[in-house]
Design a protein around this motif. Structure first.
Motif, short mmCIF file in Angstrom:
data_model
loop_
_atom_site.label_atom_id
_atom_site.label_comp_id
_atom_site.label_asym_id
_atom_site.label_seq_id
_atom_site.Cartn_x
_atom_site.Cartn_y
_atom_site.Cartn_z
N VAL A 91 -21.72 19.30 39.83
CA VAL A 91 -20.73 19.72 39.26
C VAL A 91 -20.16 20.05 37.97
O VAL A 91 -20.27 19.96 37.19
N ILE A 92 -20.09 18.42 38.01
CA ILE A 92 -19.97 18.05 36.56
C ILE A 92 -20.37 18.79 35.69
O ILE A 92 -19.97 19.61 34.57
N SER A 93 -21.76 18.47 35.24
CA SER A 93 -22.41 18.71 33.89
C SER A 93 -22.30 20.04 33.87
O SER A 93 -22.92 20.31 32.48
N ASN A 94 -22.24 20.86 35.15
CA ASN A 94 -22.16 22.00 34.70
C ASN A 94 -20.44 22.90 34.40
O ASN A 94 -20.76 24.33 34.19
N GLY A 95 -19.86 21.69 34.30
CA GLY A 95 -18.81 22.34 34.14
C GLY A 95 -17.72 23.25 34.89
O GLY A 95 -16.78 24.04 35.04
N LEU A 96 -18.25 23.44 36.20
CA LEU A 96 -18.52 23.94 37.29
C LEU A 96 -16.97 23.80 38.00
O LEU A 96 -16.13 24.49 38.87
N GLU A 130 -21.73 21.88 50.96
CA GLU A 130 -21.13 20.95 50.42
C GLU A 130 -20.29 21.73 49.90
O GLU A 130 -19.77 22.99 50.15
N LEU A 131 -18.71 22.24 50.32
CA LEU A 131 -18.11 22.41 49.94
C LEU A 131 -16.88 21.60 49.11
O LEU A 131 -16.25 20.95 49.49
N ILE A 132 -16.84 21.83 47.36
CA ILE A 132 -16.42 21.40 47.06
C ILE A 132 -15.01 22.06 46.85
O ILE A 132 -14.72 23.34 46.15
N GLY A 133 -14.25 20.94 46.11
CA GLY A 133 -12.72 21.26 46.00
C GLY A 133 -11.94 21.98 46.85
O GLY A 133 -10.53 22.88 46.75
N ALA A 134 -11.87 21.53 48.12
CA ALA A 134 -11.17 22.65 49.38
C ALA A 134 -10.41 21.33 49.29
O ALA A 134 -11.36 20.54 50.67
N GLY A 135 -9.41 21.13 50.71
CA GLY A 135 -9.03 20.14 50.81
C GLY A 135 -7.85 19.93 51.86
O GLY A 135 -7.63 19.13 52.41
N THR A 136 -7.95 21.15 52.54
CA THR A 136 -7.04 21.31 53.26
C THR A 136 -7.79 21.20 55.02
O THR A 136 -9.45 21.06 54.74
N PRO A 137 -7.49 20.75 55.66
CA PRO A 137 -8.29 20.65 57.79
C PRO A 137 -9.05 22.24 57.51
O PRO A 137 -9.96 22.00 57.86
N GLU A 138 -8.54 22.61 56.95
CA GLU A 138 -9.40 24.54 57.77
C GLU A 138 -10.94 24.25 57.23
O GLU A 138 -11.91 25.23 57.78
N SER A 139 -10.53 23.38 56.03
CA SER A 139 -12.09 23.59 55.27
C SER A 139 -12.97 22.50 55.74
O SER A 139 -14.38 22.99 55.93
N ASP A 140 -12.53 22.12 56.59
CA ASP A 140 -13.53 20.62 57.70
C ASP A 140 -13.62 21.37 58.55
O ASP A 140 -15.02 21.57 58.38
N LYS A 292 -14.47 12.01 41.08
CA LYS A 292 -13.48 10.95 40.07
C LYS A 292 -14.14 10.01 40.23
O LYS A 292 -13.71 9.86 39.11
N LEU A 293 -14.74 9.53 40.96
CA LEU A 293 -15.58 8.88 40.72
C LEU A 293 -16.54 8.42 39.78
O LEU A 293 -16.94 7.74 39.10
N MET A 294 -17.10 9.96 40.19
CA MET A 294 -18.74 9.70 38.73
C MET A 294 -18.21 10.60 38.12
O MET A 294 -19.06 10.64 37.03
N GLY A 295 -16.62 10.48 37.57
CA GLY A 295 -16.37 10.67 36.36
C GLY A 295 -15.47 12.18 36.13
O GLY A 295 -15.84 12.77 35.17
N GLY A 296 -15.75 12.77 36.94
CA GLY A 296 -15.04 14.59 37.19
C GLY A 296 -13.79 13.73 37.33
O GLY A 296 -12.96 13.39 37.59
N PRO A 297 -12.84 15.59 37.84
CA PRO A 297 -11.92 15.77 37.82
C PRO A 297 -11.94 15.36 39.60
O PRO A 297 -13.01 14.63 40.32
N ASP A 298 -10.08 15.23 39.93
CA ASP A 298 -10.06 14.98 41.46
C ASP A 298 -9.99 15.47 42.29
O ASP A 298 -8.60 16.37 42.46
N ALA A 299 -11.49 15.82 42.56
CA ALA A 299 -11.00 17.05 43.59
C ALA A 299 -11.63 16.51 44.78
O ALA A 299 -12.86 16.00 44.68
#
Length: 414
Positions: A91-96, A130-140, A292-299
């Motif tokens: 995701v980070i490498s490809n700018g997704l 994987e569901l990346i970039g969603a932080g709501t309980p509904e996504s869980d 973020k730990l891997m160097g991407g944005p805090d998502a």
RNA sequence: GCGGGUGUAGCUCAGUUGGUUAGAGCGCCAGAUUGUGAUUCUGGAUGUCGUCGGUUCGAAUCCGAUCACUCGCCCCA
């Protein structure tokens, strides 16, 4: 040593087993697609850092359970032990990260240097979402529901129990961790040797210990609940509420923990009692800290993985593949005709199998063995009449059919 | 990495207190109509008894090591 033996913890997946794998993968992919999760994949090996950095160099995992080696270009390489880190890297490498949220489905082999057991191999296979970039309980709720749907669709929903826990947010977790360290330090003498070691490395894991003495101490250990912040408690309540709304049963398991700091909030596992100690069939959780730990944005992100071998052990025998038409030429003229006929039938969508050796009896035996639905016999006699003999292998009925009509007359046997 | 169990034909397994030619079922091969399978009948071949070493007059059987599988522990990203 014995070269003719597969390397430890690896196995050949022969056609019968492969059909089970296929059933698991296909079912999961179809249902994931319904939820909007698109299939993708990442390389089977990565630079070692991809896996070791988020986990920590000093852990058992990195120091003795990864397939790590230097390639010929002197790069540190590791065969992937899981999907998540590779997918986050992709995701980070490809700018997704421009396109969040992302929903992915993936499957493939994983490699862990572990002692093999039933349902536990050094090369094993997982399906992963994987569901990346969603932080709501509904996504869980969504991602758990996706897992539950897949298990139900595989027919194993009844034998799997959803265990659920929360790891809270960072503040909750740090407070709880400190409380646990205090508590267990006070009971240090009663702890097992393993748990005394965990006290330094991974105190949450003591809660999960199987040692009888540890279990007694755990009974009085502080509960996470009292250390949850209001926000974390509210988040968990919404996840539970969503599951209840969807009618997805669960059991709270306070001992369901994760060792790594990037995990937070929801942790879950679908567990069966039918596989012994390797009972977790599907497990996952929220990992808001990883990107973020891997160097991407805090998502924020959440995902799960499930072991294909374990699921394959649990599912019912998959439906048999479509039954072929057996092409049985006799003599040179027949062989030549069989090639073009078989080709034409395959282009028309028939499954056609040919044995290529043996007399009529032998080829009929082969036709029977591969569960052929019908046999097309091409001998000199019928070829002289521009025809073939078609034998229904279930009824034994046999008719002569002009070659021009063969396709139509075989239609009932598709 | 630690502890327990197992390893005999392609598969599932039996092999008596160490005793000479190692067995069964299934499968495989051949035959019972030289152009007809699945059923039935007859016959046949299965094999370094996981591997290496030791004890013994003699080892599938006892001992050791090793490899693999298996159960549990550790780990579980």
């Amino acid at each position: 040593m014995p070269v003719l033996q597969p390397a430890r913890g690896t196995q050949d997946i022969l056609p019968d087993a492969m059909r089970r794998h296929r059933a698991v993968i296909d079912t999961a992919r179809d249902i994931a697609a319904r939820y909007g999760y698109a299939e993708m994949t990442t390389p089977m090996f990565e630079f070692t850092d991809v896996f070791s950095r988020p986990i920590g160099e000093a852990t058992d995992i990195v120091s003795k359970e990864m397939y790590t080696f230097k390639d010929r270009g002197d790069e540190e390489i590791t065969l992937r032990p899981e999907y998540t880190a590779g997918i986050v890297r992709a995701v980070i490498s490809n700018g997704l990260t421009q396109n969040l949220p992302l929903k992915f489905f993936a499957h493939g082999p994983m490699f862990r240097y572990e002692r093999p057991q039933k349902g536990r191999f050094r090369q094993f296979h997982q399906i992963d979402v994987e569901l990346i970039g969603a932080g709501t309980p509904e996504s869980d709720v969504e991602i758990i529901a996706l897992g539950a749907d897949i298990l139900a669709s595989l027919g194993v929903g009844q034998v799997c129990v959803l265990q659920l826990n929360t790891l809270g947010d960072t503040e909750s977790r740090q407070a709880y961790r400190a409380a646990l360290v205090d508590f267990f330090s006070a009971h240090r003498d009663g702890l097992s040797e393993d748990s005394r070691r965990r006290l330094e490395r991974n105190p949450l894991r003591i809660l999960d210990s199987k040692d009888p003495g540890d279990i007694r101490i755990n009974a009085d250990a502080p509960a996470f609940d009292t250390y949850l912040t209001d926000a974390a408690r509210d988040f968990f309540a919404k996840v539970r509420g969503g599951l209840e709304t969807l009618g997805i049963g669960y059991r709270i398991n306070p001992r369901l923990v994760r060792g790594l700091d990037y995990y937070c909030h929801t942790a879950f596992e679908f567990v069966t009692e039918q596989l012994g100690a390797q009972g977790t069939v599907l497990g996952g959780g929220r990992y808001d800290g990883l990107m973020k730990l891997m160097g991407g944005p805090d998502a924020p992100a959440i995902g799960w993985a499930a072991g294909i071998e374990r699921l394959a052990l649990l599912i019912a025998e998959p439906a048999s593949p479509s039954r072929p038409i057996a092409m049985i030429p006799l003599g040179e003229a027949g062989e030549a005709k069989a090639m073009t006929l078989a080709h034409a039938l395959r282009l028309a969508g028939f499954t056609v199998d040919q044995a290529y050796s043996g007399n009529l009896k032998r080829r009929m035996q082969r036709a029977n063995k591969i569960a052929a639905r019908a046999a097309v016999i091409l001998g000199d006699d019928e070829l002289a009449r521009g025809a073939a003999t078609v034998r229904d292998l279930d009824t034994g009925e046999q008719i002569e059919v002009p070659l021009a009509q063969l396709k139509d007359r075989l239609a009932p046997f598709r």
